[in-house]
Design an enzyme around this catalytic site. Sequence first.
Site, PDB file in Angstrom:
ATOM      1  N   GLY A 227       0.828  -1.202   0.000  1.00  0.00           N
ATOM      2  CA  GLY A 227       0.000   0.000   0.000  1.00  0.00           C
ATOM      3  C   GLY A 227       0.861   1.249   0.000  1.00  0.00           C
ATOM      4  O   GLY A 227       1.983   1.255  -0.515  1.00  0.00           O
ATOM      5  N   SER A 228       0.341   2.293   0.596  1.00  0.00           N
ATOM      6  CA  SER A 228       1.000   3.597   0.541  1.00  0.00           C
ATOM      7  C   SER A 228       2.177   3.679   1.499  1.00  0.00           C
ATOM      8  O   SER A 228       2.244   2.979   2.516  1.00  0.00           O
ATOM      9  CB  SER A 228      -0.004   4.702   0.881  1.00  0.00           C
ATOM     10  OG  SER A 228      -0.317   4.683   2.262  1.00  0.00           O
ATOM     11  N   GLU A 247       5.649  -3.499   0.758  1.00  0.00           N
ATOM     12  CA  GLU A 247       5.735  -3.186  -0.666  1.00  0.00           C
ATOM     13  C   GLU A 247       4.961  -1.895  -0.849  1.00  0.00           C
ATOM     14  O   GLU A 247       3.725  -1.893  -0.827  1.00  0.00           O
ATOM     15  CB  GLU A 247       5.162  -4.330  -1.510  1.00  0.00           C
ATOM     16  CG  GLU A 247       5.631  -4.333  -2.947  1.00  0.00           C
ATOM     17  CD  GLU A 247       4.851  -3.366  -3.815  1.00  0.00           C
ATOM     18  OE1 GLU A 247       5.369  -2.238  -4.037  1.00  0.00           O
ATOM     19  OE2 GLU A 247       3.758  -3.700  -4.241  1.00  0.00           O
ATOM     20  N   LEU A 248       5.692  -0.791  -1.008  1.00  0.00           N
ATOM     21  CA  LEU A 248       5.072   0.527  -0.958  1.00  0.00           C
ATOM     22  C   LEU A 248       5.042   1.182  -2.336  1.00  0.00           C
ATOM     23  O   LEU A 248       4.913   0.503  -3.344  1.00  0.00           O
ATOM     24  CB  LEU A 248       5.805   1.387   0.071  1.00  0.00           C
ATOM     25  CG  LEU A 248       5.945   0.740   1.464  1.00  0.00           C
ATOM     26  CD1 LEU A 248       6.748   1.625   2.384  1.00  0.00           C
ATOM     27  CD2 LEU A 248       4.583   0.426   2.055  1.00  0.00           C
ATOM     28  N   CYS A 281       1.675  -0.175  -8.990  1.00  0.00           N
ATOM     29  CA  CYS A 281       2.818   0.429  -8.302  1.00  0.00           C
ATOM     30  C   CYS A 281       4.056   0.508  -9.191  1.00  0.00           C
ATOM     31  O   CYS A 281       4.920   1.354  -8.955  1.00  0.00           O
ATOM     32  CB  CYS A 281       3.133  -0.316  -7.013  1.00  0.00           C
ATOM     33  SG  CYS A 281       3.319  -2.081  -7.197  1.00  0.00           S
ATOM     34  N   GLU A 378       3.833   9.506  -6.358  1.00  0.00           N
ATOM     35  CA  GLU A 378       3.261   8.423  -7.150  1.00  0.00           C
ATOM     36  C   GLU A 378       1.891   8.857  -7.668  1.00  0.00           C
ATOM     37  O   GLU A 378       0.962   9.071  -6.897  1.00  0.00           O
ATOM     38  CB  GLU A 378       3.118   7.159  -6.297  1.00  0.00           C
ATOM     39  CG  GLU A 378       2.555   5.980  -7.048  1.00  0.00           C
ATOM     40  CD  GLU A 378       2.497   4.726  -6.187  1.00  0.00           C
ATOM     41  OE1 GLU A 378       2.642   3.624  -6.737  1.00  0.00           O
ATOM     42  OE2 GLU A 378       2.300   4.851  -4.957  1.00  0.00           O
TER      43      GLU A 378
END
Length: 477
Positions: A227-228, A247-248, A281, A378
Amino acid sequence: MKEKGPFIGGRYWQSDELMEVRYPYTGELVGKVFKGTEAHVQEAIKVAKEGFKKLSSMTAYERYSILMRASLMLQERAEEFAKSLVLEVGKTIREARTEVQRAIQTLIFSAEEAKRIGGEVVPLDAHPNGKGKVGFYIRQPVGIVSAITPFNFPLNLSMHKVAPALAAGNAVLLKPSERTPLTPLMLAELLVSAGIPPQAINVIPGYGDVGRAMTTHPDVRVVSFTGSRKVGEIITRQAGIKRVVLELGSNSALVLHKDGNIKKAVEKTVLGGYAIAGQVCISVQRVFVHEDVFDEYLSELKRAVDSLKVGDPLKEDTDVGPMISTSEVERVQEWLSEAVKEGARLVRGGVACAESKALLEPTIVSLLPPHAKLFREEAFAPVVVVNPYRDIEEAIRMVNDSEYGLQASIFTKDIDIAWEFIRKVEAGGVLINEGPNFRADQMPYGGVKASGIGREGPKFAIEDYTEIKMVVWDLGS
């Protein structure tokens, strides 16, 4: 419309509040789910302890067999799962079918890895006091894994956490995005039907309070979050003494050198920049093109993007569907307005489509100053930024001019330049003559800097979902 809720111990639970799931393209209500609570988390952890005992007592072959059976069941229901993904995510039906097939592969890879969890001999006699001793280590499951997943790939990103954890013998608590809980609940039902002990897979839809309860509980040994960056930082501070896998975000870069294949670079930019409406992402967000071929590339890119069909995601010929919400479209339009004010050129797009306010026209921006939000943050939208560069050193500096470092790519025929790019680019993955959005589900996937900690891919995830137990045996007694 049947209302579901937290799936704990093989059955659905209820609460006092319902969450609505709406089709992003039309806003139509497609489902209701009872909102999970902290009390549901407490119950799920109690149940998961029993699930862990049951699953960890199975042989590796038994876990392998169950997960392989689940993969066959998912293949049989592939179209049903794909349509569920379209309705709650808004991705096109072709993209949804691809996600289902990837999830099947993730299941198969995880099943295969269940049979490969082993250890290694440690030569204790290499140490001065190791004479007469034999050493080796084994890997054992950690116990309970909390997994939190985003809206964009509710099936395959859930699978990347759940399947390896189960393959290793752990019990799982899964919190899907509140926007997309339907498909993960279907997945849990399928896994139980395939033979996973019902106590070992628990799904709790909800909001931040559920996530906080799942990540801070002392009986949870691993937290795996996608996520963020903002939420990732909160989890890191609050989790306590447990392993955290993150996992950003990213703003992935694609570089086209002067000797690179322009046609292929354009093709990969379009695929990587506008799939799932850019809500990936590793979506192509920043493109750096050598000044000698900049105009040609930009012209070819615009021509290719102009040909994309934007609209109803259920239609077979739709290329780009809606973003997850109209508010996300409005956010991106604010970023675009800021970029233009800062001197960027809007080459195409930037407007919402008449048929749906959640549809943003595929957008190209050029000559964007590096201090603009669209360059630094992002975007998570169908927006590609194209800037020129003079030499490879400048290109690498611009790629690295980011807090993120998930994946980056370069198109070149020069092996020396390719190796320089590999060595100097700050990213978890580097791709040569391929877009940064490429991912095979068995590869080690993850980032550096603010893009996260740890790696996914069943083999590598299992390393985080198991603990090493060292055994020392004195042969003299």
